[in-house]
Design a protein around this motif. Structure first.
Motif, PDB file in Angstrom:
ATOM      1  N   ARG A   1      31.860  -1.468   3.111  1.00 60.30           N
ATOM      2  CA  ARG A   1      32.605  -2.731   3.092  1.00 60.30           C
ATOM      3  C   ARG A   1      32.441  -3.517   4.380  1.00 60.30           C
ATOM      4  NH1 ARG A   1      38.737  -2.093   1.559  1.00 60.30           N
ATOM      5  NH2 ARG A   1      38.540  -4.364   1.736  1.00 60.30           N
ATOM      6  N   TYR A   2      32.177  -2.833   5.492  1.00 57.82           N
ATOM      7  CA  TYR A   2      32.134  -3.502   6.786  1.00 57.82           C
ATOM      8  C   TYR A   2      30.844  -3.165   7.540  1.00 57.82           C
ATOM      9  CZ  TYR A   2      37.093  -4.005   5.753  1.00 57.82           C
ATOM     10  OH  TYR A   2      38.278  -4.303   5.139  1.00 57.82           O
ATOM     11  N   VAL A   3      30.356  -4.164   8.258  1.00 56.17           N
ATOM     12  CA  VAL A   3      29.240  -3.985   9.180  1.00 56.17           C
ATOM     13  C   VAL A   3      29.792  -4.137  10.595  1.00 56.17           C
ATOM     14  CG1 VAL A   3      27.006  -4.846   9.966  1.00 56.17           C
ATOM     15  CG2 VAL A   3      27.576  -4.892   7.528  1.00 56.17           C
ATOM     16  N   LEU A   4      29.543  -3.150  11.429  1.00 51.87           N
ATOM     17  CA  LEU A   4      30.054  -3.163  12.805  1.00 51.87           C
ATOM     18  C   LEU A   4      28.883  -3.344  13.758  1.00 51.87           C
ATOM     19  CD1 LEU A   4      31.736  -0.852  11.024  1.00 51.87           C
ATOM     20  CD2 LEU A   4      33.067  -0.799  13.118  1.00 51.87           C
ATOM     21  N   THR A   5      29.033  -4.260  14.699  1.00 49.18           N
ATOM     22  CA  THR A   5      27.961  -4.557  15.646  1.00 49.18           C
ATOM     23  C   THR A   5      28.510  -4.547  17.071  1.00 49.18           C
ATOM     24  OG1 THR A   5      28.358  -6.891  15.066  1.00 49.18           O
ATOM     25  CG2 THR A   5      26.408  -5.844  14.142  1.00 49.18           C
ATOM     26  N   ALA A   6      27.693  -4.050  17.994  1.00 48.86           N
ATOM     27  CA  ALA A   6      28.077  -3.971  19.409  1.00 48.86           C
ATOM     28  C   ALA A   6      27.069  -4.761  20.225  1.00 48.86           C
ATOM     29  CB  ALA A   6      28.100  -2.512  19.865  1.00 48.86           C
ATOM     30  N   ASP A   7      27.573  -5.572  21.162  1.00 47.99           N
ATOM     31  CA  ASP A   7      26.657  -6.420  21.920  1.00 47.99           C
ATOM     32  C   ASP A   7      26.785  -6.234  23.425  1.00 47.99           C
ATOM     33  OD1 ASP A   7      28.815  -7.960  22.862  1.00 47.99           O
ATOM     34  OD2 ASP A   7      28.533  -9.547  21.393  1.00 47.99           O
ATOM     35  N   ARG A   8      25.948  -6.969  24.122  1.00 49.11           N
ATOM     36  CA  ARG A   8      25.888  -6.856  25.578  1.00 49.11           C
ATOM     37  C   ARG A   8      27.119  -7.469  26.248  1.00 49.11           C
ATOM     38  NH1 ARG A   8      20.952  -9.178  29.428  1.00 49.11           N
ATOM     39  NH2 ARG A   8      21.782  -8.370  31.400  1.00 49.11           N
ATOM     40  N   ASP A   9      27.807  -8.364  25.546  1.00 50.06           N
ATOM     41  CA  ASP A   9      28.946  -9.077  26.125  1.00 50.06           C
ATOM     42  C   ASP A   9      30.280  -8.391  25.833  1.00 50.06           C
ATOM     43  OD1 ASP A   9      27.320 -10.949  27.243  1.00 50.06           O
ATOM     44  OD2 ASP A   9      27.547 -12.419  25.651  1.00 50.06           O
ATOM     45  N   GLU A  10      30.257  -7.057  25.800  1.00 54.42           N
ATOM     46  CA  GLU A  10      31.479  -6.240  25.777  1.00 54.42           C
ATOM     47  C   GLU A  10      32.209  -6.244  24.437  1.00 54.42           C
ATOM     48  OE1 GLU A  10      33.787  -8.113  28.758  1.00 54.42           O
ATOM     49  OE2 GLU A  10      32.162  -8.144  30.210  1.00 54.42           O
ATOM     50  N   LYS A  11      31.652  -6.853  23.404  1.00 52.24           N
ATOM     51  CA  LYS A  11      32.367  -7.017  22.135  1.00 52.24           C
ATOM     52  C   LYS A  11      31.875  -6.038  21.077  1.00 52.24           C
ATOM     53  CE  LYS A  11      31.391 -11.293  21.262  1.00 52.24           C
ATOM     54  NZ  LYS A  11      30.413 -11.478  22.350  1.00 52.24           N
ATOM     55  N   ILE A  12      32.811  -5.644  20.205  1.00 52.69           N
ATOM     56  CA  ILE A  12      32.497  -4.962  18.960  1.00 52.69           C
ATOM     57  C   ILE A  12      33.044  -5.843  17.846  1.00 52.69           C
ATOM     58  CG2 ILE A  12      32.821  -2.902  17.552  1.00 52.69           C
ATOM     59  CD1 ILE A  12      33.394  -1.392  20.183  1.00 52.69           C
ATOM     60  N   ARG A  13      32.182  -6.275  16.951  1.00 46.65           N
ATOM     61  CA  ARG A  13      32.609  -7.156  15.864  1.00 46.65           C
ATOM     62  C   ARG A  13      32.613  -6.382  14.553  1.00 46.65           C
ATOM     63  NH1 ARG A  13      28.979 -12.146  13.879  1.00 46.65           N
ATOM     64  NH2 ARG A  13      29.202 -12.845  16.048  1.00 46.65           N
ATOM     65  N   VAL A  14      33.643  -6.599  13.751  1.00 47.75           N
ATOM     66  CA  VAL A  14      33.750  -5.987  12.426  1.00 47.75           C
ATOM     67  C   VAL A  14      33.651  -7.113  11.402  1.00 47.75           C
ATOM     68  CG1 VAL A  14      35.129  -4.528  10.902  1.00 47.75           C
ATOM     69  CG2 VAL A  14      35.231  -4.183  13.387  1.00 47.75           C
ATOM     70  N   SER A  15      32.564  -7.127  10.629  1.00 44.86           N
ATOM     71  CA  SER A  15      32.308  -8.199   9.662  1.00 44.86           C
ATOM     72  C   SER A  15      32.315  -7.642   8.246  1.00 44.86           C
ATOM     73  CB  SER A  15      30.947  -8.852   9.929  1.00 44.86           C
ATOM     74  OG  SER A  15      30.813  -9.268  11.270  1.00 44.86           O
ATOM     75  N   TRP A  16      32.630  -8.501   7.287  1.00 45.67           N
ATOM     76  CA  TRP A  16      32.560  -8.113   5.886  1.00 45.67           C
ATOM     77  C   TRP A  16      31.100  -7.996   5.480  1.00 45.67           C
ATOM     78  CZ3 TRP A  16      36.599 -11.437   2.713  1.00 45.67           C
ATOM     79  CH2 TRP A  16      37.880 -11.202   3.249  1.00 45.67           C
TER      80      TRP A  16
END
Length: 414
Positions: free
Chosen positions: A159-174
């Motif tokens: 259900r969710y795609v989780l992404t981690a980036d260089r700018d300290e964020k973890i995003r949880v997307s549908w």
């Protein structure tokens, strides 16, 4: 990370990668001594003459493997290389299914739980999906960040795609509509190097960062549950106690809810117990090795496999004995795998001297005040030195203005 040696395990299937080559074999105690070797430099070169997904010519790369992973069941294996290619394999038996071009060099990839797609994250901050069922199909842009992506994961229910980036964020997307964001997991103060959704506790997420922390999240709400500061777990006498580092691997053992954390460039693996009811991580032990550790992964039936920079013993198996983790004597299976690695040691010699690539991701610090005060002090010292010598003050020309002879000073007329 890019260019370093890597280890992947699923069931009894074991893959070691280094440089442009991968070696696949089995850890089973049976007499099966099958060996599969693949070299990306011998892959389909005609794909380099085509254009990428953005219509731009695909430039040549070094063929070095950048990332690789198994599907959930172990039926598929995928890798990306420095030549901007995604290579898909079937593992039973091992067979290359396709070689496809990607837009930019990739940093991480993962299969969906249904094993219908491969999600590929790249340096520009985009995630593309590639079909597994149609192994020659083109990629589809799913989502994008404004910063470089370092890892990608999916929830066990897809259900969710989780992404981690260089700018300290973890995003949880549908997953069905990636432009819809469920939450952000915020708290890290440096780039997020790895994320891992806990299989037996699908609501929990583990993350590591260049800020030297391991954090536990309830990712749908973006709430941080626990934070472990890794430097506090080390002895001050250890040579790496004051060194900057980031985790290059988070791996999980279902039998005892055990989490192993490998920090890039350090000869040690930290072991934690995941206390899911209390929503916390409990530090158990630090395994220290005499050689640099490249990678580590759990095999459910045996324990923790550690890939290290040692030709005599490239793979070490560790298990809990009397409540403490320790390396165990080599089994027939481990001896067989080590023999294969020694025969193909050339593929690991290149990555031996490379780092994981995290050193360039830290924030650049600029202390203007220190520079200003230093220059000011130097200027004052020069002025004092001139006064001692009886010279003119700093900044003065040393000449006095003289009036021209025969010319009276002017006055203001009323």
């Amino acid at each position: 990370m890019a260019g370093s040696a890597g280890l992947s395990l699923c069931g009894h299937a074991l893959v070691v990668r280094g440089g442009s080559r991968l070696l696949a074999t089995s850890t089973s105690s049976s007499d099966d001594d099958s060996l599969f070797i693949y070299d990306c430099s011998a892959a389909e070169k005609e794909t380099q003459e085509h254009k990428g997904e953005d219509g731009q010519p695909v430039d040549k790369g070094s063929d070095t493997i950048l990332a690789s992973t198994f599907s959930k069941s172990g039926s598929y294996f995928a890798l990306t290389d420095d030549s901007k290619r995604l290579i898909l394999f079937r593992t039973k038996p091992w067979q290359c299914l396709s070689v496809r071009s990607v837009v930019r060099r990739c940093t991480a990839l993962t299969f969906t739980a249904s094993e219908e797609k491969v999600l590929v994250a790249d340096k520009s901050g985009d995630v593309y999906s590639f079909s597994v069922l149609e192994p020659h199909g083109s990629g589809k842009l799913e989502l994008g960040h404004l910063s470089m992506l370092l890892d990608v994961a999916v929830s066990p229910d897809d259900r969710y795609v989780l992404t981690a980036d260089r700018d300290e964020k973890i995003r949880v997307s549908w997953a069905a509509a990636p432009h819809n964001i469920e939450s952000f997991c915020l708290g890290h103060t440096e780039f997020v190097s790895r994320i891992f959704v806990v299989p037996d506790h699908p609501e929990l997420l583990l993350s590591s960062s260049g800020d030297r922390t391991l954090r536990l999240w309830q990712y749908r709400s973006g709430r941080e549950l626990h934070c472990c500061h890794l430097p506090s777990l080390q002895e001050p006498t250890e040579p790496w106690s004051d060194k900057r580092f980031a985790a290059s691997r988070i791996t999980y053992w279902r039998q005892e809810d055990c989490v192993a954390l490998l920090c890039d460039g350090l000869p040690a693996v930290c072991l934690f117990q995941l206390d899911a009811p209390r929503r916390q991580l409990v530090f158990q032990q630090q395994l220290t090795f005499q050689h640099r550790v490249w990678d580590a992964a759990f095999e459910e039936a045996q324990g923790l496999w550690v890939l290290q920079d040692c030709r005599e013993a490239p793979l070490v198996l560790c298990r809990p004995v009397g409540g403490q983790w320790q390396s165990v004597p080599a089994t027939a299976a481990s001896k067989r795998v080590c023999a294969h690695l020694r025969e193909n040691w050339a593929m690991l010699e290149g990555p031996a001297g490379t780092d994981g690539g995290f050193s360039s991701l830290y924030k650049a610090t600029c202390d203007n005040m220190t520079t200003y005060l230093k220059k000011k002090e130097e200027r004052l010292q020069r002025q004092l030195e001139r006064k001692r010598r009886g010279g003119p003050p700093c900044g003065s020309s040393g000449q006095t203005k003289r009036m021209k002879a025969g010319r009276a000073p002017r006055s203001c007329s009323s």
